[in-house]
Design a protein around this motif. Structure first.
Motif, PDB file in Angstrom:
ATOM      1  N   VAL A  65      44.760  34.463  35.094  1.00  0.00           N
ATOM      2  CA  VAL A  65      43.379  34.193  35.466  1.00  0.00           C
ATOM      3  C   VAL A  65      42.473  34.993  34.536  1.00  0.00           C
ATOM      4  CG1 VAL A  65      41.619  34.302  37.278  1.00  0.00           C
ATOM      5  CG2 VAL A  65      44.004  33.789  37.878  1.00  0.00           C
ATOM      6  N   ALA A  66      41.551  34.300  33.891  1.00  0.00           N
ATOM      7  CA  ALA A  66      40.568  34.976  33.047  1.00  0.00           C
ATOM      8  C   ALA A  66      39.378  35.394  33.897  1.00  0.00           C
ATOM      9  CB  ALA A  66      40.117  34.050  31.920  1.00  0.00           C
ATOM     10  N   GLU A  67      38.757  36.509  33.516  1.00  0.00           N
ATOM     11  CA  GLU A  67      37.651  37.053  34.299  1.00  0.00           C
ATOM     12  C   GLU A  67      36.465  37.403  33.408  1.00  0.00           C
ATOM     13  OE1 GLU A  67      36.614  41.110  36.910  1.00  0.00           O
ATOM     14  OE2 GLU A  67      38.692  40.611  36.413  1.00  0.00           O
ATOM     15  N   LEU A  68      35.303  36.958  33.819  1.00  0.00           N
ATOM     16  CA  LEU A  68      34.057  37.320  33.150  1.00  0.00           C
ATOM     17  C   LEU A  68      33.033  37.662  34.223  1.00  0.00           C
ATOM     18  CD1 LEU A  68      32.418  37.514  30.490  1.00  0.00           C
ATOM     19  CD2 LEU A  68      31.760  35.116  30.840  1.00  0.00           C
ATOM     20  N   PRO A  97      38.276  32.543  49.382  1.00  0.00           N
ATOM     21  CA  PRO A  97      36.908  33.062  49.355  1.00  0.00           C
ATOM     22  C   PRO A  97      36.850  34.558  49.039  1.00  0.00           C
ATOM     23  CG  PRO A  97      37.220  31.612  51.242  1.00  0.00           C
ATOM     24  CD  PRO A  97      38.574  31.812  50.629  1.00  0.00           C
ATOM     25  N   GLY A  98      36.079  34.914  48.038  1.00  0.00           N
ATOM     26  CA  GLY A  98      35.914  36.316  47.678  1.00  0.00           C
ATOM     27  C   GLY A  98      37.102  36.946  46.976  1.00  0.00           C
ATOM     28  N   GLU A  99      38.091  36.161  46.608  1.00  0.00           N
ATOM     29  CA  GLU A  99      39.307  36.709  45.990  1.00  0.00           C
ATOM     30  C   GLU A  99      39.035  37.140  44.552  1.00  0.00           C
ATOM     31  OE1 GLU A  99      44.027  35.582  46.091  1.00  0.00           O
ATOM     32  OE2 GLU A  99      42.584  33.953  45.790  1.00  0.00           O
ATOM     33  N   ALA A 100      39.392  38.364  44.218  1.00  0.00           N
ATOM     34  CA  ALA A 100      39.201  38.880  42.865  1.00  0.00           C
ATOM     35  C   ALA A 100      40.175  38.194  41.911  1.00  0.00           C
ATOM     36  CB  ALA A 100      39.422  40.383  42.837  1.00  0.00           C
ATOM     37  N   PRO A 101      39.779  38.009  40.644  1.00  0.00           N
ATOM     38  CA  PRO A 101      40.654  37.319  39.677  1.00  0.00           C
ATOM     39  C   PRO A 101      42.050  37.917  39.569  1.00  0.00           C
ATOM     40  CG  PRO A 101      38.447  37.476  38.784  1.00  0.00           C
ATOM     41  CD  PRO A 101      38.449  38.284  40.053  1.00  0.00           C
ATOM     42  N   LEU A 105      44.043  37.059  42.600  1.00  0.00           N
ATOM     43  CA  LEU A 105      44.410  35.642  42.568  1.00  0.00           C
ATOM     44  C   LEU A 105      45.643  35.433  41.692  1.00  0.00           C
ATOM     45  CD1 LEU A 105      43.914  32.599  42.997  1.00  0.00           C
ATOM     46  CD2 LEU A 105      42.250  32.699  41.119  1.00  0.00           C
ATOM     47  N   ALA A 106      45.662  36.034  40.509  1.00  0.00           N
ATOM     48  CA  ALA A 106      46.809  35.880  39.617  1.00  0.00           C
ATOM     49  C   ALA A 106      48.080  36.409  40.269  1.00  0.00           C
ATOM     50  CB  ALA A 106      46.544  36.596  38.297  1.00  0.00           C
ATOM     51  N   THR A 107      47.995  37.561  40.932  1.00  0.00           N
ATOM     52  CA  THR A 107      49.160  38.148  41.588  1.00  0.00           C
ATOM     53  C   THR A 107      49.645  37.272  42.733  1.00  0.00           C
ATOM     54  OG1 THR A 107      48.473  40.390  41.001  1.00  0.00           O
ATOM     55  CG2 THR A 107      50.006  40.162  42.842  1.00  0.00           C
ATOM     56  N   ARG A 108      48.727  36.799  43.545  1.00  0.00           N
ATOM     57  CA  ARG A 108      49.119  35.953  44.684  1.00  0.00           C
ATOM     58  C   ARG A 108      49.794  34.676  44.208  1.00  0.00           C
ATOM     59  NH1 ARG A 108      46.800  31.683  47.214  1.00  0.00           N
ATOM     60  NH2 ARG A 108      44.771  31.930  46.182  1.00  0.00           N
TER      61      ARG A 108
END
Length: 219
Positions: free
Chosen positions: A94-97, A56-60, A63-66
């Protein structure tokens, strides 16, 4: 008779003594496998057992690093029982928009919706890589973020592209290494293979830090 200087064979580099540590790619992605193979190092692929659900609330980027770290750790634990000194690579993209992650579309309808949403806009692709060598305690990681601006293409062209390449296993619904490059307006990155799925410049640096010099062992 002496051999002309221009005809002398270039000496082949002498291999380092011993054998290289086992290299393991913690992934079953064909894209990452093809990229790592460019380094001409022997390696194995082992599938990581990692839940890729965002927190929850994890930035893209987080997330990729984790996930890269978790994949490397899972595979390192799996191979430790029968291999000493293995070096394990884990990676995730992870792609981010608009601050939100864009996952793999999985099917045609979702891929079309992604491409329509990204039309004419800039998308960030965060590709994280983690390298572990449990026998020495080494743990390193790096992140390459690629800025991609998508072109303005009508729905008919987007449909045609998707029918030709079916990039439903790719975040962002486009394969930049093939026809998908025609969908893009610009790419900005300091590690050119990151967009495909594995930042090789960063990966080489991490392998060196872990004790494996790619240039010395390439065959």
């Amino acid at each position: 008779m002496s051999t002309p200087a221009h005809a002398q064979a270039t000496p082949h580099p002498v291999p380092p003594p011993g054998t290289p540590p086992r290299l393991v790619l913690g992934s079953t992605s064909p894209y990452r496998r093809e990229l790592l193979a460019r380094l001409r190092l022997p390696f194995d692929c082992v599938a990581p057992a990692v839940d890729e659900t965002p927190q929850p609330g994890e930035a893209p980027a987080a997330l990729a690093t984790r996930l890269a770290r978790a994949k490397a750790r899972d595979v390192a634990d799996a191979v430790a029982a029968h291999t000493t000194g293995a070096i394990v690579i884990g990676s995730d993209q992870v792609a981010e928009l608009d601050g939100q992650p864009l996952g793999k579309p999985g099917n045609h309808a979702r891929a079309l919706a992604q491409l329509q949403t990204m039309r004419g806009r800039e998308v960030l692709f965060h590709t994280a890589v983690a390298v572990l060598r449990s026998s020495t305690g080494y743990a390193g990681e790096a992140m390459a973020t690629v800025r991609v601006r998508f072109g303005q293409h009508d729905d008919a062209l987007l449909e045609h592209y998707l029918r030709l390449e079916a990039p439903y296993d790719c975040a962002g619904s486009a394969k930049c290494e093939t026809l998908g490059i025609a969908l893009l307006g610009a790419i900005e990155s300091d590690d050119p293979t990151a967009l495909v799925g594995l930042p090789l410049i960063h990966t080489c640096a991490l392998l060196r830090a872990a004790g494996l010099e790619p240039l010395a062992w390439a065959r």
